[in-house]
Design a protein around this motif. Structure first.
Motif, PDB file in Angstrom:
ATOM      1  N   ALA A   2       0.825  -1.209   0.000  1.00 21.52           N
ATOM      2  CA  ALA A   2       0.000   0.000   0.000  1.00 21.52           C
ATOM      3  C   ALA A   2       0.859   1.258   0.000  1.00 21.52           C
ATOM      4  N   GLU A   3       1.967   1.218   0.723  1.00 22.25           N
ATOM      5  CA  GLU A   3       2.880   2.365   0.751  1.00 22.25           C
ATOM      6  C   GLU A   3       3.566   2.539  -0.598  1.00 22.25           C
ATOM      7  N   GLU A   4       4.019   1.437  -1.161  1.00 21.22           N
ATOM      8  CA  GLU A   4       4.749   1.505  -2.430  1.00 21.22           C
ATOM      9  C   GLU A   4       3.854   1.963  -3.583  1.00 21.22           C
ATOM     10  N   TYR A   5       2.574   1.562  -3.529  1.00 26.91           N
ATOM     11  CA  TYR A   5       1.652   1.882  -4.626  1.00 26.91           C
ATOM     12  C   TYR A   5       0.612   2.926  -4.207  1.00 26.91           C
ATOM     13  N   LYS A   6       0.956   3.770  -3.254  1.00 28.61           N
ATOM     14  CA  LYS A   6      -0.029   4.681  -2.667  1.00 28.61           C
ATOM     15  C   LYS A   6      -0.648   5.658  -3.662  1.00 28.61           C
ATOM     16  N   ASP A   7       0.039   5.951  -4.763  1.00 25.87           N
ATOM     17  CA  ASP A   7      -0.516   6.859  -5.763  1.00 25.87           C
ATOM     18  C   ASP A   7      -1.098   6.113  -6.961  1.00 25.87           C
ATOM     19  N   LYS A   8      -1.032   4.776  -6.912  1.00 27.86           N
ATOM     20  CA  LYS A   8      -1.422   3.997  -8.089  1.00 27.86           C
ATOM     21  C   LYS A   8      -2.538   2.987  -7.830  1.00 27.86           C
ATOM     22  N   VAL A   9      -2.701   2.590  -6.559  1.00 32.23           N
ATOM     23  CA  VAL A   9      -3.674   1.544  -6.224  1.00 32.23           C
ATOM     24  C   VAL A   9      -4.427   1.934  -4.952  1.00 32.23           C
ATOM     25  N   ASN A  10      -5.733   1.742  -4.968  1.00 34.26           N
ATOM     26  CA  ASN A  10      -6.518   1.892  -3.747  1.00 34.26           C
ATOM     27  C   ASN A  10      -6.562   0.541  -3.043  1.00 34.26           C
ATOM     28  N   VAL A  11      -6.042   0.494  -1.832  1.00 33.60           N
ATOM     29  CA  VAL A  11      -6.029  -0.744  -1.050  1.00 33.60           C
ATOM     30  C   VAL A  11      -7.066  -0.616   0.061  1.00 33.60           C
ATOM     31  N   ILE A  12      -8.035  -1.524   0.052  1.00 36.29           N
ATOM     32  CA  ILE A  12      -9.169  -1.455   0.978  1.00 36.29           C
ATOM     33  C   ILE A  12      -9.186  -2.679   1.886  1.00 36.29           C
ATOM     34  N   PHE A  13      -9.480  -2.453   3.161  1.00 35.54           N
ATOM     35  CA  PHE A  13      -9.664  -3.567   4.097  1.00 35.54           C
ATOM     36  C   PHE A  13     -11.137  -3.654   4.467  1.00 35.54           C
ATOM     37  N   ARG A  14     -11.711  -4.853   4.307  1.00 33.81           N
ATOM     38  CA  ARG A  14     -13.091  -5.093   4.716  1.00 33.81           C
ATOM     39  C   ARG A  14     -13.135  -6.211   5.751  1.00 33.81           C
ATOM     40  N   ASN A  15     -13.990  -6.026   6.738  1.00 33.75           N
ATOM     41  CA  ASN A  15     -14.127  -7.015   7.807  1.00 33.75           C
ATOM     42  C   ASN A  15     -14.796  -8.289   7.302  1.00 33.75           C
ATOM     43  N   PHE A  16     -14.195  -9.416   7.637  1.00 32.92           N
ATOM     44  CA  PHE A  16     -14.850 -10.689   7.356  1.00 32.92           C
ATOM     45  C   PHE A  16     -14.505 -11.680   8.471  1.00 32.92           C
ATOM     46  N   PRO A  17     -14.954 -11.370   9.700  1.00 36.04           N
ATOM     47  CA  PRO A  17     -14.662 -12.269  10.825  1.00 36.04           C
ATOM     48  C   PRO A  17     -15.324 -13.623  10.635  1.00 36.04           C
ATOM     49  N   LEU A  18     -14.543 -14.671  10.767  1.00 35.74           N
ATOM     50  CA  LEU A  18     -15.067 -16.033  10.627  1.00 35.74           C
ATOM     51  C   LEU A  18     -15.633 -16.458  11.979  1.00 35.74           C
ATOM     52  N   VAL A  19     -16.863 -16.043  12.220  1.00 37.35           N
ATOM     53  CA  VAL A  19     -17.442 -16.124  13.561  1.00 37.35           C
ATOM     54  C   VAL A  19     -17.615 -17.547  14.081  1.00 37.35           C
ATOM     55  N   THR A  20     -17.706 -18.518  13.191  1.00 34.50           N
ATOM     56  CA  THR A  20     -17.932 -19.891  13.657  1.00 34.50           C
ATOM     57  C   THR A  20     -16.656 -20.579  14.130  1.00 34.50           C
TER      58      THR A  20
END
Length: 243
Positions: free
Chosen positions: A103-121
């Motif tokens: 994300a740091e290296e491509y900060k001007d070229k790629v949008n890096v997104i984190f989405r929650n996906f807790p494996l609750v079981t």
């Protein structure tokens, strides 16, 4: 009979009961996990995502608790790398430093997104950890808490509900958060909505495990996201072909 002998006798009774009924106990646990998973899936299916492009950053809405997506160095690039992650997942912890570096290296070229996906079981503390990160985000410290949860995963991953809250509160103090507000936000409807929304998006994206990565909506296999050279090659190709 002495107190110690009574305790020993009671303990032996418990051990004998478990030994005599271990298959029934295992079956009951599996049924509970299955039903929990079905309820979880049913709740996710109630969110309408039919008109949402999940391959890109999604605007905040009532469905997401009016909480925006978590994007490293947001930019105008049409290339989007999405991680669906679980804070209790060992593989996600391993991937976290790699994702941050990319994300740091491509900060001007790629949008890096984190989405929650807790494996609750299978990860009983994952949902709570996701709530903690979102609560920190409401005070402007999402990524800082995100990093702390992974860095210190070994501390809280096997803890009880009361123990994990002690750890999470300590992390909040490290980040100089308003602790009273932090604790309220963890249990808030907006934080619950955000996590539920992310899970629904992940379900639509056919995520079944974590970490899971999508580059412009397409799956990245573990042999690609797990190898810096291959991941950079995939990103460079996407950047070259963006329209």
């Amino acid at each position: 009979m002495s107190t110690n002998k009574k305790k020993a006798k009671n303990l032996q009774k418990i051990k004998d009961f478990i030994a005599d009924n271990k298959f029934a106990i295992i079956f009951t646990v599996l049924v509970v996990l299955f039903l929990s998973g079905m309820i979880w899936l049913s709740n996710l299916q109630k969110i309408d995502l039919s008109n949402i492009d999940i391959s890109k950053e999604i605007s905040s809405s009532k469905n997401s608790g009016d909480i925006s997506e978590h994007v490293y160095h947001k930019n105008n690039s049409k290339v989007t790398l999405v991680e669906y992650g679980d804070f209790q997942c060992p593989g996600c912890k391993t991937a976290a430093s790699r994702v941050k570096s990319i994300a740091e290296e491509y900060k001007d070229k790629v949008n890096v997104i984190f989405r929650n996906f807790p494996l609750v079981t299978i990860h009983p503390n994952a949902l709570a950890a996701a709530s903690v990160a979102e609560a920190a985000g409401l005070q402007g410290k999402y990524w800082e808490m995100h990093d702390l949860l992974y860095d210190k995963q070994d501390e809280w991953t096997a803890s009880t509900a009361s123990e994990r809250m002690e750890y999470f509160t300590e992390y909040a103090k490290e980040l100089n958060l308003n602790i009273d507000q932090f604790k309220k936000d963890i249990e808030s409807d907006k934080v619950k909505a955000k996590i539920k929304f992310d899970q629904a998006v992940g379900s639509k994206a056919k995520v079944t495990g974590t970490p899971s990565f999508k580059l412009n909506g397409k799956d990245l296999s573990s042999d690609i996201w797990g190898d810096d050279a291959k991941l950079k090659s995939a990103l460079d190709e996407a950047i070259k072909n963006q329209k």
